[in-house]
Write a protein that holds these residues in place. Structure first.
Motif, short mmCIF file in Angstrom:
data_model
loop_
_atom_site.label_atom_id
_atom_site.label_comp_id
_atom_site.label_asym_id
_atom_site.label_seq_id
_atom_site.Cartn_x
_atom_site.Cartn_y
_atom_site.Cartn_z
N ALA A 178 -7.49 -0.27 -5.64
CA ALA A 178 -6.04 -0.46 -5.55
C ALA A 178 -5.42 0.87 -5.14
O ALA A 178 -5.94 1.95 -5.47
CB ALA A 178 -5.45 -0.93 -6.88
N ALA A 179 -4.30 0.77 -4.42
CA ALA A 179 -3.68 1.99 -3.89
C ALA A 179 -3.18 2.92 -4.99
O ALA A 179 -3.24 4.14 -4.85
CB ALA A 179 -2.54 1.61 -2.96
N HIS A 180 -2.68 2.32 -6.11
CA HIS A 180 -2.16 3.22 -7.16
C HIS A 180 -3.28 4.03 -7.80
O HIS A 180 -3.04 5.11 -8.35
CB HIS A 180 -1.37 2.44 -8.23
CG HIS A 180 -2.19 1.60 -9.15
ND1 HIS A 180 -2.78 0.41 -8.78
CD2 HIS A 180 -2.53 1.79 -10.46
CE1 HIS A 180 -3.43 -0.10 -9.82
NE2 HIS A 180 -3.29 0.72 -10.84
N PRO B 190 2.71 0.08 -0.86
CA PRO B 190 3.48 1.13 -0.18
C PRO B 190 2.93 2.54 -0.42
O PRO B 190 2.92 3.36 0.50
CB PRO B 190 4.87 0.97 -0.78
CG PRO B 190 4.96 -0.48 -1.14
CD PRO B 190 3.58 -0.86 -1.60
N VAL B 191 2.48 2.81 -1.66
CA VAL B 191 1.97 4.17 -1.92
C VAL B 191 0.72 4.46 -1.11
O VAL B 191 0.46 5.60 -0.73
CB VAL B 191 1.68 4.38 -3.43
CG1 VAL B 191 2.97 4.44 -4.23
CG2 VAL B 191 0.74 3.32 -3.98
N GLY B 192 -0.07 3.40 -0.83
CA GLY B 192 -1.26 3.57 0.00
C GLY B 192 -0.88 3.90 1.43
O GLY B 192 -1.48 4.79 2.07
N LEU B 193 0.13 3.20 1.94
CA LEU B 193 0.58 3.47 3.31
C LEU B 193 1.16 4.87 3.42
O LEU B 193 0.97 5.56 4.44
CB LEU B 193 1.61 2.41 3.73
CG LEU B 193 1.02 1.12 4.33
CD1 LEU B 193 0.00 0.45 3.43
CD2 LEU B 193 2.13 0.14 4.69
N ASP B 194 1.83 5.32 2.37
CA ASP B 194 2.36 6.69 2.38
C ASP B 194 1.21 7.71 2.41
O ASP B 194 1.30 8.74 3.09
CB ASP B 194 3.22 6.94 1.12
CG ASP B 194 4.57 6.26 1.22
OD1 ASP B 194 4.95 5.86 2.35
OD2 ASP B 194 5.23 6.12 0.18
N LEU B 195 0.14 7.42 1.67
CA LEU B 195 -1.01 8.34 1.67
C LEU B 195 -1.68 8.39 3.03
O LEU B 195 -2.22 9.42 3.43
CB LEU B 195 -2.02 7.90 0.59
CG LEU B 195 -1.61 8.14 -0.87
CD1 LEU B 195 -2.66 7.59 -1.82
CD2 LEU B 195 -1.37 9.63 -1.15
#
Length: 346
Positions: free
Chosen positions: A222-224, A252-257
Motif C-alpha cells: 500500500a502506498a501509505h 495520492p501519496v504514492g503518486l506524489d512519491l
C-alpha cells in the motif's frame, strides 16, 4: 378559506416532493462497514460508494471499525437489527466476520463484500480488484527494474505486506511470488506490517536496511506503507533512486512519491470502478435477482463477473503507474471522480 389554502399548498408540496429525483430514486438505506479510515483508499472508498449509490437511488451510511474485529462484529449486530436494504462489508478479518455475514443473510439482509473477498461463506455479491493480478503486474515491473539495475533479473527484494489477516495482501503476495519463481537469482524477504500500520512498515524497512544493506527493491502492499519506508530510507541517509520502490494501491501519496522520484511504480487498485460496480448491481442484490456471469463495462474497464461457490464475483483489473503516466486523471489517486453517471444493470 385559510385552512383550504393550507391544505392545497400541502398537497402541492407533497406532489412536488414525489416528483423530485431524490424522492423518486429513494430505494432504501445501505450500510457500509469500512474497516478503517487510516489510509486514503479507505476514505476514498466512502466518498466513491456514496457518490455512485446515490446515482442509483440509495442512501448510504458508514460505520468505521478502526481496524478492530470485535468492533466490526458489534456493528454488524447493530445494523442487522435496523434491517437496511443491504450491507456492504469490507471485513477487518475475513474469518472472524463469517458468522456475522451468515446472521445478516439469515435475517433476509443481502451482504456485499467490498475489496476483501470472503470465500468461506456465501455472499450476495463481491466486488474486488484483481489482487492476484496486481501481484503479477508488480512482478513484471520488478523484473524490468532489476534487469535495468543489475543487467539481469537478480538481486534482493524486501516485500512489506499488510496485515496477514487480510486476503487483499495475501493474494498480492501469491501473485507476486508465483511469477517471481521464474527468477531464482532474486531473493525475496517478506514481512507483515501488522494492522496495516505505517509505523510498523517503517520499522521493518529500517531494520532490514541494517541487516541487508544490499536490498535493491522494496515492494510495499500500500502506498501509505511506502511513505513510512521513504522516511526510514531518509533517516538512513538514502536519496531518491538509491533504493527502488514499488507500492500497490495507487493512493495520492504514492503518486506524489513518483513525482518526487522516490517511487518507481505504483500498481493501481481501481477504487472508482470497484465502487461503481457495487452501485451497478445493487438493485439486483436488494431484489435477490440473478446476477449473470460475463463481461461488463465498468467505467470503461473490461470487468468479469463469475459465479463462484461464495456467490457472484466481479474482478476489475488494475494498471501500473510510472512517471510517464502519473498525471492521467483516470487514476483515482489524482482524485478526479468520473463525471459519467452509473446506471443499474438491467
Amino acid at each position: 378559506m385559510k385552512r383550504i389554502l393550507l391544505a392545497v399548498f400541502g398537497i402541492l408540496a407533497l406532489a412536488f416532493a414525489t416528483l423530485t429525483p431524490a424522492f423518486a430514486q429513494s430505494k432504501g438505506v445501505v450500510y457500509y462497514m469500512v474497516p478503517t479510515l487510516l489510509d486514503e483508499f479507505q476514505t476514498g472508498s466512502v466518498s466513491a460508494l456514496e457518490l455512485f449509490l446515490k446515482q442509483t437511488g440509495y442512501e448510504m451510511k458508514t460505520l468505521n471499525a478502526d481496524n478492530k474485529t470485535d468492533a466490526q462484529q458489534s456493528q454488524m449486530n447493530d445494523v442487522i437489527a435496523l434491517k437496511p436494504a443491504a450491507i456492504i462489508l469490507a471485513a477487518v478479518d475475513f474469518n472472524a466476520l463469517k458468522p456475522s455475514i451468515e446472521a445478516a443473510r439469515a435475517a433476509g439482509i443481502p451482504v456485499v463484500e467490498f475489496d476483501r473477498q470472503i470465500t468461506s461463506t456465501p455472499s450476495d455479491f463481491t466486488s474486488v480488484a484483481g489482487t492476484v493480478e496486481i501481484g503479477y503486474v508488480a512482478a513484471d515491473q520488478a523484473e524490468k527494474l532489476l534487469k535495468a539495475k543489475n543487467g539481469s533479473v537478480k538481486g534482493k527484494v524486501l516485500q512489506v505486506l499488510g496485515d496477514p489477516g487480510d486476503p487483499y495482501t495475501l493474494d498480492i503476495q501469491k501473485g507476486f511470488e508465483e511469477k517471481m519463481k521464474a527468477f531464482p537469482d532474486v531473493k525475496i524477504i517478506s514481512l507483515p506490517a501488522m494492522q496495516w500500520e505505517a509505523s510498523n512498515a517503517g520499522t521493518i524497512v529500517a531494520d532490514q536496511m541494517l541487516a541487508n544493506p544490499d536490498i535493491d527493491l522494496i515492494f510495499s502492499h500500500a502506498a501509505h506503507l511506502s511513505v513510512a519506508a521513504v522516511a526510514s530510507l531518509e533517516a538512513a541517509g538514502k536519496k531518491p533512486g538509491d533504493v527502488m520502490l514499488m507500492s500497490s494501491n495507487g493512493a495520492p501519496v504514492g503518486l506524489d512519491l513518483i513525482r518526487k522520484g522516490w517511487l518507481n511504480v505504483e500498481v493501481e487498485q481501481p477504487l472508482y470502478a470497484q465502487a461503481a460496480a457495487v452501485a451497478m448491481f445493487m438493485d439486483k442484490v436488494v431484489k435477490k435477482q440473478e446476477i449473470k456471469p460475463g463481461e461488463y463495462d465498468v467505467l470503461g474497464l473490461k470487468s468479469t463477473v463469475t459465479k463462484e461457490t461464495w456467490g457472484p464475483n466481479i474482478k476489475i483489473p488494475g494498471a501500473a503507474i510510472t512517471k510517464e503516466n502519473v498525471d492521467n486523471p483516470a487514476f483515482w489517486g489524482n482524485q478526479k471522480p468520473p463525471t459519467d453517471t452509473v446506471k443499474s444493470v438491467e
